[in-house]
Structures are given as structure tokens and as C-alpha cells.
Design a protein around this motif. Structure first.
Motif, PDB file in Angstrom:
ATOM      1  N   THR A  28      -0.683  49.198 -31.623  1.00  0.00           N
ATOM      2  CA  THR A  28       0.556  48.428 -31.779  1.00  0.00           C
ATOM      3  C   THR A  28       1.135  48.536 -33.191  1.00  0.00           C
ATOM      4  O   THR A  28       1.967  47.722 -33.595  1.00  0.00           O
ATOM      5  CB  THR A  28       0.330  46.944 -31.440  1.00  0.00           C
ATOM      6  N   PRO A  69       5.903  52.328 -27.768  1.00  0.00           N
ATOM      7  CA  PRO A  69       7.065  52.579 -26.902  1.00  0.00           C
ATOM      8  C   PRO A  69       7.148  51.654 -25.699  1.00  0.00           C
ATOM      9  O   PRO A  69       8.236  51.321 -25.225  1.00  0.00           O
ATOM     10  CB  PRO A  69       6.867  54.037 -26.471  1.00  0.00           C
ATOM     11  N   THR A  70       6.004  51.211 -25.198  1.00  0.00           N
ATOM     12  CA  THR A  70       5.978  50.329 -24.032  1.00  0.00           C
ATOM     13  C   THR A  70       6.270  48.880 -24.400  1.00  0.00           C
ATOM     14  O   THR A  70       6.948  48.167 -23.652  1.00  0.00           O
ATOM     15  CB  THR A  70       4.599  50.408 -23.344  1.00  0.00           C
ATOM     16  N   SER A  72       7.798  47.663 -27.285  1.00  0.00           N
ATOM     17  CA  SER A  72       8.867  47.332 -28.220  1.00  0.00           C
ATOM     18  C   SER A  72       9.993  48.349 -28.159  1.00  0.00           C
ATOM     19  O   SER A  72       9.900  49.383 -27.491  1.00  0.00           O
ATOM     20  CB  SER A  72       8.318  47.278 -29.651  1.00  0.00           C
ATOM     21  N   GLU A  73      11.052  48.042 -28.932  1.00  0.00           N
ATOM     22  CA  GLU A  73      12.182  48.947 -29.061  1.00  0.00           C
ATOM     23  C   GLU A  73      12.068  49.850 -30.285  1.00  0.00           C
ATOM     24  O   GLU A  73      12.969  50.652 -30.547  1.00  0.00           O
ATOM     25  CB  GLU A  73      13.477  48.137 -29.160  1.00  0.00           C
ATOM     26  N   PHE A  74      10.998  49.745 -31.044  1.00  0.00           N
ATOM     27  CA  PHE A  74      10.857  50.530 -32.268  1.00  0.00           C
ATOM     28  C   PHE A  74      10.564  51.987 -31.956  1.00  0.00           C
ATOM     29  O   PHE A  74       9.724  52.303 -31.107  1.00  0.00           O
ATOM     30  CB  PHE A  74       9.756  49.947 -33.155  1.00  0.00           C
ATOM     31  N   ARG A  75      11.268  52.859 -32.676  1.00  0.00           N
ATOM     32  CA  ARG A  75      11.118  54.295 -32.484  1.00  0.00           C
ATOM     33  C   ARG A  75      11.116  55.005 -33.835  1.00  0.00           C
ATOM     34  O   ARG A  75      11.580  54.464 -34.853  1.00  0.00           O
ATOM     35  CB  ARG A  75      12.269  54.855 -31.631  1.00  0.00           C
ATOM     36  N   ASP A  78      13.743  54.665 -37.038  1.00  0.00           N
ATOM     37  CA  ASP A  78      14.341  53.344 -37.223  1.00  0.00           C
ATOM     38  C   ASP A  78      14.116  52.866 -38.662  1.00  0.00           C
ATOM     39  O   ASP A  78      13.039  53.057 -39.244  1.00  0.00           O
ATOM     40  CB  ASP A  78      13.721  52.319 -36.275  1.00  0.00           C
ATOM     41  N   TYR A 131      11.011  44.119 -38.334  1.00  0.00           N
ATOM     42  CA  TYR A 131      12.402  43.752 -38.052  1.00  0.00           C
ATOM     43  C   TYR A 131      13.323  44.930 -38.345  1.00  0.00           C
ATOM     44  O   TYR A 131      13.237  45.556 -39.405  1.00  0.00           O
ATOM     45  CB  TYR A 131      12.821  42.552 -38.920  1.00  0.00           C
ATOM     46  N   LYS A 132      14.237  45.208 -37.414  1.00  0.00           N
ATOM     47  CA  LYS A 132      15.235  46.240 -37.654  1.00  0.00           C
ATOM     48  C   LYS A 132      16.254  45.739 -38.667  1.00  0.00           C
ATOM     49  O   LYS A 132      16.707  44.593 -38.602  1.00  0.00           O
ATOM     50  CB  LYS A 132      15.934  46.614 -36.350  1.00  0.00           C
ATOM     51  N   ARG A 288      15.580  37.468 -37.271  1.00  0.00           N
ATOM     52  CA  ARG A 288      16.596  38.348 -36.701  1.00  0.00           C
ATOM     53  C   ARG A 288      17.987  37.759 -36.889  1.00  0.00           C
ATOM     54  O   ARG A 288      18.944  38.467 -37.225  1.00  0.00           O
ATOM     55  CB  ARG A 288      16.310  38.583 -35.216  1.00  0.00           C
TER      56      ARG A 288
END
Length: 334
Positions: A28, A69-70, A72-75, A78, A131-132, A288
Motif C-alpha cells: 500500500t 491501483p486497486t 486508490s486513485e494514485f498513479r 501524480d 494527498y493530491k 482535501r
């Protein structure tokens, strides 16, 4: 694949030292190449510890763990920010009620992962505390928002302070100059208290409605009562000066990280039904929201930049210790 990194750490004699490290990603976690890191007053508290310094990091994801990938939205690619907390469990009462900063199983700066820190070239970070960064916020300004910004945002947003409230900000410094901006842009009437006249124009320019130089007891007799007081000064104040200007039912937030005693008696609290609230950084949802708000409303720290080198870290920490930074130091990767 894992990451190799350079990190700047504290030491037993208080000197900042350079070290090397390696991390293999857990399922993770993501690997982040650090581009910037804010220099926070609480970093100074760990200067004598054998641990990586820095917790206001910003950088780019270069690798992701097997479950990322499963879950979260983090790639990869980013741009993300990191703060005081490094991992939360997701299943304790604090987490499931949306108060991740109260996680009983949390790993945070100073309690774990001592081999790495955001004063460095890269880190491995759990996605539960990642956090993005909005596109509108440049990385050099994002770092100080991750801890300093969240610290002053949380009392206002998470404790229901409404637009129109008279909010006192005690101290125009690393926290205070951000508190003035957030409160004013949230529609609050910001009343600034400072020990010096020299910061008047800066405070008013950041959004303060009123500015007062506070001295001894009685120096604020003509100030209209305030409903909230954010204590953001580097030292705890003499509360006898400020209690008379606090309205019935007012909230007091001592945000200065200190082990000293804040002198408030039970009769002080009873007489005006005051509430003293202990709060640190923000929950996931609040973090956020803070970043979205700062992006749209133009809340930005006033910064000084230093190179992310041993000499740069040493200089930034020394200026912080001497109270010379105006108002947040930011380390920048070469």
C-alpha cells in the motif's frame, strides 16, 4: 524495484547529518521523488534524534505498490503532498468516524520510519496519508500548507466557525500569516494581535480587519470581543491580556506546540463559559478540503527558499531557530 535515497537526519549533538537509505515498497505504499519540503518549527524538536527530518513534503510518484491501483486513485506521475501522519489503520473508531488524525494505531513523524524523511531525495509513503496537490498550487507553496496550513485550517473548518465570526489571531508568523488568509477568505472578521507594530501593514494586506499591539493586562481594553482565539505565536502568551476580550462561549485554540503550561484557571473558563480545544493537523477529508480551498481562493504561504543540500538544510534550520524566517522556509531539490 525499491528506491535508494539520501536523507538529512538529526543527531545526538543536534547537528543535521546526511545519510543514505533504501526502501522496498510495501503493497500500500508509493515511492515519491521529493521536489520540495517545508521547514516546520516542529522539525526543530527532533534535531537531536537519529531520524529523518521533514514532514511537509511534495513530490512526484515514481512507483506504486502492488495494491495501490486497486485501493486508490494514485498513479505514477501524480504530484502529491505528505504531512505529519505517515499511516493510519482505517478500522479504529477514529478512522471510521472520519477523524483519521485520532487513529490509535497511527504512525506519525517522530514515532516511526526514522530512516527516512521529507528532507531528502525520496520516500516510501503509505497511501492512507497521501494527498493530491491541486494543479493551481505550485509545489514550492504546497509544502507549508501540508502541516502549517492544515493546523490553522482545522480549527476554523472542523469546529464550525461561521462566516462573520470575529476570529483573533495571536502572532503574525509561520502559522499566523496563514491563519489570517484562511479566516478572511472564509468570510470571518480577523482581529490580529502582535507584539510589534512592524507587522501591521503585512497583516492588513493578508486580510486582517483589525490589528492591535498587545502589551500587558489592560492594553486591549478597547477591543470588541472575539469569538475565537487562535494562538499561533512561537511562545505561549500571558492569557490575562487576552481573556478580557474573549466573548461568552468563545473558543480558544492553543496551536503553539509547547510543553509549557498555558495559564488559564477554572474560574477563567467558568466565568465566560470558555472552551479550550486541543487540535493538531486535519483529517483526510479536511486536508482535501483545505487544499481545494487554498487552490481556489489563492491562499499561499510567504516563503524563503533554500537548496535541498546539507548546507541548505543547516541554514534553513538555523534561521528557523533564530526566528528569522519570513514566514516559512522551503527546501528545493537541486
Amino acid at each position: 524495484m525499491g528506491i535508494d535515497f539520501t536523507v538529512f537526519k538529526g543527531s545526538s549533538n543536534g547537528d543535521v547529518v546526511q545519510a543514505k537509505g533504501h526502501r522496498d515498497l510495501k503493497p500500500t505504499e508509493v515511492a515519491i521523488k521529493i521536489s520540495h519540503c517545508g521547514v516546520c518549527g516542529t522539525d526543530e524538536h527532533f534535531r537531536h534524534a537519529d531520524q529523518g527530518l521533514g514532514h511537509e513534503g511534495v513530490g512526484t510518484i515514481t512507483e506504486v505498490g502492488s495494491m495501490v491501483p486497486t485501493l486508490s486513485e494514485f498513479r505514477v506521475g501524480d504530484r502529491v503532498g505528505m504531512s505529519w501522519f505517515q499511516k493510519v489503520c482505517g478500522y479504529c473508531d477514529g478512522c471510521v468516524s472520519g477523524h483519521q488524525q485520532q487513529c490509535v494505531n497511527r504512525i506519525e513523524f517522530g514515532t516511526g520510519n526514522h530512516d527516512q524523511g521529507c528532507f531528502g531525495t525520496a520516500v516510501a509513503w503509505d497511501i492512507s496519508c497521501l494527498y493530491k496537490v491541486p494543479d493551481e498550487i505550485e509545489s514550492e507553496y504546497a509544502g507549508p500548507l501540508m502541516c502549517g496550513g492544515a493546523t490553522v485550517w482545522s480549527p476554523l473548518r472542523d469546529f464550525g466557525v461561521k462566516a462573520g465570526a470575529r476570529v483573533g489571531v495571536l502572532g503574525v508568523g509561520g502559522l499566523g500569516h496563514l491563519a489570517i488568509q484562511f479566516a478572511s477568505k472564509m468570510g470571518m472578521e480577523v482581529v490580529v494581535f502582535s507584539g510589534t507594530e512592524s507587522k501591521r501593514q503585512q497583516a492588513l494586506g493578508l486580510g486582517a480587519s483589525e490589528f492591535y499591539v498587545s502589551g500587558g493586562p489592560g492594553s486591549l481594553d478597547k477591543v470588541k470581543e472575539i469569538e475565537v482565539l487562535l494562538v499561533t505565536a512561537s511562545m505561549l502568551p500571558d492569557m490575562k491580556v487576552y481573556l478580557p476580550v474573549m466573548a461568552f462561549g468563545a473558543l480558544l485554540f492553543p496551536l503553539t506546540v509547547s510543553t509549557e503550561i498555558l495559564q488559564v484557571s477554572p474560574m477563567d473558563l467558568i466565568g465566560k463559559s470558555l472552551t479550550v480545544v486541543g487540535t493538531g493537523t486535519a483529517s483526510t477529508a479536511s486536508m482535501r478540503a483545505m487544499l481545494r480551498f487554498a487552490a481556489k481562493q489563492g491562499v499561499r504561504p510567504i516563503i524563503e527558499k533554500y537548496p535541498m543540500t546539507l548546507e541548505g538544510v543547516q541554514e534553513a534550520m538555523a534561521r528557523l531557530r533564530e526566528g528569522k524566517v519570513r514566514y516559512r522556509g522551503v527546501l528545493v531539490a537541486p
